[in-house]
Design an enzyme around this catalytic site. Structure first.
Site, PDB file in Angstrom:
ATOM      1  N   TYR A  72      59.247  20.334  25.055  1.00 32.97           N
ATOM      2  CA  TYR A  72      58.152  20.858  24.236  1.00 32.97           C
ATOM      3  C   TYR A  72      56.928  19.954  24.298  1.00 32.97           C
ATOM      4  O   TYR A  72      55.802  20.416  24.298  1.00 32.97           O
ATOM      5  CB  TYR A  72      58.614  21.009  22.782  1.00 32.97           C
ATOM      6  CG  TYR A  72      57.641  21.788  21.941  1.00 32.97           C
ATOM      7  CD1 TYR A  72      57.596  23.181  22.021  1.00 32.97           C
ATOM      8  CD2 TYR A  72      56.747  21.146  21.083  1.00 32.97           C
ATOM      9  CE1 TYR A  72      56.690  23.908  21.259  1.00 32.97           C
ATOM     10  CE2 TYR A  72      55.846  21.867  20.325  1.00 32.97           C
ATOM     11  CZ  TYR A  72      55.820  23.245  20.408  1.00 32.97           C
ATOM     12  OH  TYR A  72      54.929  23.961  19.661  1.00 32.97           O
ATOM     13  N   PHE A 124      31.605  38.589  34.569  1.00 24.26           N
ATOM     14  CA  PHE A 124      32.976  39.041  34.781  1.00 24.26           C
ATOM     15  C   PHE A 124      33.478  39.568  33.432  1.00 24.26           C
ATOM     16  O   PHE A 124      33.133  39.018  32.389  1.00 24.26           O
ATOM     17  CB  PHE A 124      33.881  37.922  35.302  1.00 24.26           C
ATOM     18  CG  PHE A 124      35.270  38.422  35.580  1.00 24.26           C
ATOM     19  CD1 PHE A 124      35.520  39.195  36.703  1.00 24.26           C
ATOM     20  CD2 PHE A 124      36.311  38.187  34.695  1.00 24.26           C
ATOM     21  CE1 PHE A 124      36.790  39.712  36.936  1.00 24.26           C
ATOM     22  CE2 PHE A 124      37.579  38.701  34.936  1.00 24.26           C
ATOM     23  CZ  PHE A 124      37.820  39.467  36.060  1.00 24.26           C
ATOM     24  N   THR A 125      34.297  40.621  33.464  1.00 27.16           N
ATOM     25  CA  THR A 125      34.667  41.349  32.238  1.00 27.16           C
ATOM     26  C   THR A 125      35.135  40.438  31.103  1.00 27.16           C
ATOM     27  O   THR A 125      34.534  40.416  30.027  1.00 27.16           O
ATOM     28  CB  THR A 125      35.780  42.363  32.559  1.00 27.16           C
ATOM     29  OG1 THR A 125      36.796  41.694  33.294  1.00 27.16           O
ATOM     30  CG2 THR A 125      35.249  43.520  33.392  1.00 27.16           C
ATOM     31  N   ASP A 215      33.111  29.105  36.755  1.00 22.27           N
ATOM     32  CA  ASP A 215      34.294  29.956  36.763  1.00 22.27           C
ATOM     33  C   ASP A 215      34.894  29.713  38.144  1.00 22.27           C
ATOM     34  O   ASP A 215      34.441  30.268  39.151  1.00 22.27           O
ATOM     35  CB  ASP A 215      33.936  31.428  36.559  1.00 22.27           C
ATOM     36  CG  ASP A 215      35.176  32.314  36.620  1.00 22.27           C
ATOM     37  OD1 ASP A 215      36.215  31.851  37.125  1.00 22.27           O
ATOM     38  OD2 ASP A 215      35.099  33.473  36.180  1.00 22.27           O
ATOM     39  N   LYS A 258      44.716  33.483  40.991  1.00 21.30           N
ATOM     40  CA  LYS A 258      44.019  33.737  42.246  1.00 21.30           C
ATOM     41  C   LYS A 258      44.183  32.532  43.179  1.00 21.30           C
ATOM     42  O   LYS A 258      45.204  32.401  43.827  1.00 21.30           O
ATOM     43  CB  LYS A 258      42.542  34.066  41.990  1.00 21.30           C
ATOM     44  CG  LYS A 258      42.260  35.444  41.387  1.00 21.30           C
ATOM     45  CD  LYS A 258      42.750  35.628  39.990  1.00 21.30           C
ATOM     46  CE  LYS A 258      42.326  36.890  39.304  1.00 21.30           C
ATOM     47  NZ  LYS A 258      41.372  36.721  38.238  1.00 21.30           N
ATOM     48  N   ARG A 382      36.227  51.773  41.793  1.00 21.27           N
ATOM     49  CA  ARG A 382      35.213  50.989  41.096  1.00 21.27           C
ATOM     50  C   ARG A 382      33.926  51.785  41.194  1.00 21.27           C
ATOM     51  O   ARG A 382      33.109  51.585  42.065  1.00 21.27           O
ATOM     52  CB  ARG A 382      35.030  49.602  41.720  1.00 21.27           C
ATOM     53  CG  ARG A 382      36.115  48.627  41.316  1.00 21.27           C
ATOM     54  CD  ARG A 382      35.869  48.057  39.933  1.00 21.27           C
ATOM     55  NE  ARG A 382      36.812  48.537  38.957  1.00 21.27           N
ATOM     56  CZ  ARG A 382      37.403  47.796  38.019  1.00 21.27           C
ATOM     57  NH1 ARG A 382      37.195  46.530  37.968  1.00 21.27           N
ATOM     58  NH2 ARG A 382      38.184  48.335  37.132  1.00 21.27           N
ATOM     59  N   PHE A 449      39.373  53.952  32.882  1.00 22.85           N
ATOM     60  CA  PHE A 449      39.921  53.946  34.250  1.00 22.85           C
ATOM     61  C   PHE A 449      41.412  53.641  34.294  1.00 22.85           C
ATOM     62  O   PHE A 449      42.111  54.078  35.195  1.00 22.85           O
ATOM     63  CB  PHE A 449      39.141  52.980  35.157  1.00 22.85           C
ATOM     64  CG  PHE A 449      39.095  51.564  34.660  1.00 22.85           C
ATOM     65  CD1 PHE A 449      38.127  51.167  33.753  1.00 22.85           C
ATOM     66  CD2 PHE A 449      40.020  50.630  35.095  1.00 22.85           C
ATOM     67  CE1 PHE A 449      38.080  49.868  33.285  1.00 22.85           C
ATOM     68  CE2 PHE A 449      39.979  49.321  34.639  1.00 22.85           C
ATOM     69  CZ  PHE A 449      39.004  48.940  33.731  1.00 22.85           C
TER      70      PHE A 449
HETATM   71  C1  PLP Z   1      40.699  37.124  37.171  1.00 21.68           C
HETATM   72  C2  PLP Z   1      39.413  36.481  36.827  1.00 21.68           C
HETATM   73  C3  PLP Z   1      39.182  35.940  35.546  1.00 21.68           C
HETATM   74  C4  PLP Z   1      40.168  36.066  34.403  1.00 21.68           C
HETATM   75  O1  PLP Z   1      41.354  35.448  34.664  1.00 21.68           O
HETATM   76  P1  PLP Z   1      42.770  35.974  34.082  1.00 21.68           P
HETATM   77  O2  PLP Z   1      43.749  34.990  34.605  1.00 21.68           O
HETATM   78  O3  PLP Z   1      42.968  37.365  34.589  1.00 21.68           O
HETATM   79  O4  PLP Z   1      42.659  35.936  32.588  1.00 21.68           O
HETATM   80  C5  PLP Z   1      37.961  35.306  35.330  1.00 21.68           C
HETATM   81  N1  PLP Z   1      37.031  35.229  36.292  1.00 21.68           N
HETATM   82  C6  PLP Z   1      37.208  35.741  37.518  1.00 21.68           C
HETATM   83  C7  PLP Z   1      36.142  35.610  38.541  1.00 21.68           C
HETATM   84  C8  PLP Z   1      38.404  36.381  37.839  1.00 21.68           C
HETATM   85  O5  PLP Z   1      38.565  36.905  39.068  1.00 21.68           O
END
Ligand code: PLP
Length: 474
Positions: A72, A124-125, A215, A258, A382, A449
């Site tokens: 932990y 980004f969303t 990011d 990623k 998209r 979507f």
């Molecule tokens: C996927 C992604 C995120 C968010 O990451 P999650 O691990 O899905 O929460 C943020 N910025 C970019 C550019 C991404 O491709």
């Protein structure tokens, strides 16, 4: 003679794929309301829905999983992950999170005050959602070329320095807690930022006391584009390029799903000790102890190993070239795609592909459905469906780009799979007139979507104008 290259790995474990018949795919498509998000993974032959959390892990990563220390507090696996991030990215302080958005949440809460502005190179969303939830307005300061699908500019992710200066003049630097620089820009199609631009943006921001937060989700892909396209970098290693990139930032958020080559995980990193101390307090509330942050010990082991594997020059060269291998085949056969080809996906221009359809007939949705029907390949719309409705008028938002995204998972498919995809798209292109549009028969109120359902507008009620055509994929 052009010498060909192959995948820089050999296959040790295989996951057999299901290959349905045309009729079975038609059934699966109908069950899913012609929405590729609603197709069961079991019914998909080649899955290009997303590259998020879909990477294949190496033998060393699977071995590392057995070494996970699930304590932990004070886990050995955490130490290993912390060391990997320090080594490769160069930051002093690291906060582990369950995925990228966990890091975005903590960063936004700590830095943003109500009424602030956060400039960025296209949104980004989830990143924008966390900025807005904390009271900031996101301001897009990306260069205009990023919004032009025909521009071949090599660094379409760059910040427009003039737009940045204008924002600072307009709102004052004290209203800008940080600038968020995405490397590469996902929503622009995986387009990179140049080293020169990073250096300049950092210099300007420093002068005004504005921090620069990357990011970093796709930073290794960005480093490869710099090596390939920017003067002075062709002989540098990806590791050295990454180090220089991060020297022009004060911290970063990272989605491990990623470029860290794992299926789950993320982190927030920074050099400022005071920010780190506050982040340690907040991570306990939202994620977990600062020594695991929502990840199991084994996840942290796999991520530490993935961070090192991702900076192997052969790995990343093949990654970028595989995406291009697919894209170039399409370009050669005259199929309309967004250019230049980015780091993680190829985007079909559905409007140019299906010029007989109006945007209200959902051409990208129809093309994604046709691609599944033809060859069991899953892609993502998209376009107008993803863009939703205008909150005031209630009408469909009509985005400039109406695209089908073919996203390539890392180390999962071979170039032979890319050939199957290219063949299917070419065969659809040759009979594109038969592909009909859709009407939406179920429309969820938010993020439609994901769950929307459709039915074909043809007289026969069939997607491909009624003519059954079996493409052999086996
Ligand atoms: C996927 C992604 C995120 C968010 O990451 P999650 O691990 O899905 O929460 C943020 N910025 C970019 C550019 C991404 O491709």
């Amino acid at each position: 003679m052009k010498r060909r290259t192959a995948e820089p790995y050999r296959i040790k474990a295989v996951e057999p794929l299901t290959i349905l018949t045309y009729e079975e795919r038609m059934e699966a498509l109908k069950r899913a309301g012609y929405n590729t998000f609603l197709i069961d993974s079991e019914d998909v032959y080649i899955d290009l829905l997303t590259d998020s959390g879909t990477s294949a892990m190496s033998d060393k990563q699977w071995a590392a999983i057995m070494m996970g220390d699930e304590a932990y507090a004070g886990s050995r696996s955490w130490k290993r992950l912390e060391q990997a991030v320090r080594d490769v990215y160069g930051f002093r302080y690291i906060i582990p999170t369950h995925q990228g958005r966990g890091a975005e949440n903590i960063l936004s809460q700590l830095k943003i005050q109500d009424g602030d502005y956060v400039p960025g190179n296209m949104y980004f969303t989830t990143t924008r959602a966390h900025q807005e939830l904390n009271g900031a307005a996101f301001v897009d300061v990306i260069i205009d070329e990023a919004h032009d699908s025909c521009s071949e500019y090599p660094f379409k992710g760059n910040i427009d320095i003039l737009k940045l200066h204008n924002l600072i003049d307009e709102v004052g630097s004290e209203r800008i807690p940080y600038l968020c620089l995405a490397v590469t820009v996902n929503l622009a199609g995986g387009q990179p930022v140049s080293m020169e631009n990073m250096r300049e943006v950092y210099r300007i921001c420093r002068n005004y006391g504005i921090e620069v937060m990357f990011d970093a989700t796709r930073c290794v892909e960005n480093a490869y584009f710099i090596k390939e396209r920017e003067e002075g970098y062709s002989t540098k290693s990806i590791a050295a390029i990454l180090k220089e990139m991060f020297s022009y930032s004060d911290g970063c958020t990272m989605s491990g799903k990623k470029d860290c080559l794992v299926n789950i995980g993320g982190f927030l990193a920074m050099n400022d000790e005071e920010l780190y101390t506050r982040a340690r307090e907040l991570v306990v509330v939202y994620e977990g102890m600062p020594s695991y942050g929502g990840m199991a010990g084994r996840d942290m082991e796999a991520m530490a190993q993935g961070i090192y594997e991702a900076i192997d020059d052969h790995y990343i060269e093949h990654r970028i070239h595989q995406v291009r291998y697919l894209g170039d085949q399409l370009i050669e056969t005259g199929i309309p795609i967004v250019r230049p080809i980015g780091g993680h996906a190829v985007f079909l221009d559905a409007r140019a592909f299906l010029p007989h359809l109006k945007q209200e007939d959902f051409p990208a949705q129809a093309l994604a459905a046709a691609l599944y029907l033809d060859a069991g390949v899953r892609s993502m719309e998209r376009g107008i469906v993803s863009a939703g409705r205008n909150k005031v008028t209630g009408k469909h938002n009509q985005p400039k780009l109406e695209l089908v995204r073919l996203t390539i998972p890392r180390r999962v498919y071979t170039n032979n799979h890319m050939d199957v995809v290219a063949d299917s798209i070419l065969s659809l292109y040759q009979k594109k007139d038969q592909i009909c549009g859709f009407q939406m028969v179920y429309e969820p109120p938010t993020l439609r979507f994901f769950n929307a359902r459709f039915s074909p507008l043809s007289a026969s009620g069939e997607l491909m104008g009624g003519e059954g055509h079996t493409v052999s994929v086996n």
